[in-house]
Design a protein around this motif. Sequence first.
Motif, PDB file in Angstrom:
ATOM      1  N   HIS A 103      15.017  19.579  76.018  1.00 15.05           N
ATOM      2  CA  HIS A 103      14.250  18.328  76.164  1.00 15.05           C
ATOM      3  C   HIS A 103      13.095  18.468  77.161  1.00 15.05           C
ATOM      4  O   HIS A 103      12.069  17.799  77.036  1.00 15.05           O
ATOM      5  CB  HIS A 103      15.160  17.174  76.612  1.00 15.05           C
ATOM      6  CG  HIS A 103      16.103  16.679  75.554  1.00 15.05           C
ATOM      7  ND1 HIS A 103      16.135  17.190  74.275  1.00 15.05           N
ATOM      8  CD2 HIS A 103      17.043  15.695  75.586  1.00 15.05           C
ATOM      9  CE1 HIS A 103      17.057  16.541  73.575  1.00 15.05           C
ATOM     10  NE2 HIS A 103      17.627  15.639  74.350  1.00 15.05           N
TER      11      HIS A 103
ATOM     12  N   THR B 178      10.946  20.564  77.317  1.00 14.21           N
ATOM     13  CA  THR B 178       9.730  21.085  76.673  1.00 14.21           C
ATOM     14  C   THR B 178       8.791  19.974  76.225  1.00 14.21           C
ATOM     15  O   THR B 178       7.612  20.217  76.002  1.00 14.21           O
ATOM     16  CB  THR B 178      10.074  21.952  75.451  1.00 14.21           C
ATOM     17  OG1 THR B 178      10.800  21.157  74.480  1.00 14.21           O
ATOM     18  CG2 THR B 178      10.932  23.152  75.843  1.00 14.21           C
ATOM     19  N   GLN B 179       9.306  18.732  76.071  1.00 13.09           N
ATOM     20  CA  GLN B 179       8.432  17.625  75.675  1.00 13.09           C
ATOM     21  C   GLN B 179       7.272  17.463  76.639  1.00 13.09           C
ATOM     22  O   GLN B 179       6.158  17.170  76.239  1.00 13.09           O
ATOM     23  CB  GLN B 179       9.230  16.310  75.660  1.00 13.09           C
ATOM     24  CG  GLN B 179      10.130  16.154  74.476  1.00 13.09           C
ATOM     25  CD  GLN B 179      10.946  14.881  74.628  1.00 13.09           C
ATOM     26  OE1 GLN B 179      11.633  14.702  75.622  1.00 13.09           O
ATOM     27  NE2 GLN B 179      10.871  14.018  73.649  1.00 13.09           N
TER      28      GLN B 179
ATOM     29  N   SER C 284       6.482  21.365  72.247  1.00 14.44           N
ATOM     30  CA  SER C 284       7.872  20.966  72.489  1.00 14.44           C
ATOM     31  C   SER C 284       8.810  21.590  71.458  1.00 14.44           C
ATOM     32  O   SER C 284       8.380  22.002  70.372  1.00 14.44           O
ATOM     33  CB  SER C 284       8.000  19.448  72.419  1.00 14.44           C
ATOM     34  OG  SER C 284       7.991  19.015  71.070  1.00 14.44           O
TER      35      SER C 284
END
Length: 375
Positions: free
Chosen positions: A270, A272-273, A279
């Motif tokens: 998460h 990476t968002q 992402s």
Amino acid sequence: MVGGGQLARMTHEAGIPLGIRFRLLSDTPQDSAAQVVQDVRVGDYRDLATLRDFARGCDVITFDHEHVPVEHLRALEADGIPVRPGPDALVHAQDKGVMRARLTALGVPCPRHRIVADPADVRAFAEDEPGATGFPVVLKTVRGGYDGKGVWVVGSEAEAAEPFRAGVPVLAEEKVPFTRELAANVVRSPHGQAVAYPVVESVQVGGVCDTVIAPAPGLDPEAAARAQHLALTVARELDVVGHLAVELFETADGSVLVNELAMRPHNSGHWTQDGAVTSQFANHLRAVLDLPLGDPRPRAPWTVMANVLGGDYPDMYQGYLHCLARDPGLRVHMYGKDVKPGRKVGHVTTYGTDLAEVRERARHAADYLRGTITE
Ligand code: ADP
């Protein structure tokens, strides 16, 4: 996408800039993703007729969970619908026994393990066999577990009865004396392009992911590269398409063992968002559509993701005023779920150059939104 949870909600979100038309098969109209997707079908993913009806007209089917029966996926493929990841890959994320056998055959390091028949067999596994390390032993139902449900740590034969009650095969594993849990996340496309995200540390509390730190602090760069290679090898050998999370145990000597595999966007990704150029959700979509994959590299030296669990206050939004004012750099991702104590209802991410500061900001926001701190 089959499954209406937060992973589908965030995958849908990542598809909007690419103009991807997204259809959802959801259990209820209230599910996290069903609240935001326009083209929602409500139905049971275990029913083949429902799946067929849902899949008609789709270019590709992918998943927010791993529970669709593989025989149904084979039927969809026979109908000419691409299923990504396909059933031959997905079975390794559905069945921990199949996963352990395959990884061991590939030479991937795993905890010592075997399928056990009954509590007496658990004792034999713990005490009698070559390499046995005694109790405690970890028992897992091979199917149907998540967030630590379906996992037992047992200290004796007498304690080992419970896991067998479900009537599902039980896998015994040595209890690994790990120093921390890591995750190596990769994304692979049908024609074989693959990218690897930085290896992260995942801190679990009560069997539930609590915090993820990217990259894993203090991880030797060579060990990190080995873990990335391991994940890329698993993705290639199992023919995974889409995001693959390889959950790892790091031991005192710095080596890693594979805990389990998830073939979908994953909580450990998460961060990476907000913290990576592309992402996990965007790359999962690119992969299942066989588009070129995006850059997995981080945007900042450190990113921390903290899950927001439901607390005693049903209104999570009362914390926004404080959290958003305190930290203008805070990124908030709430899932639209009803608050129940201990349930994952959202996450926050922070990034920057000073790990202690980045971590404190994420921790503070997650605790404040939950209601465990009030200032
Ligand atoms: P789930 O499918 O519910 O996520 P896991 O297999 O990931 O279950 O196990 C949940 C947690 O239990 C892990 O994150 C880890 O903390 C612990 N655990 C699982 N297997 C072992 C093991 N062999 N040795 C030590 N701890 C384990």
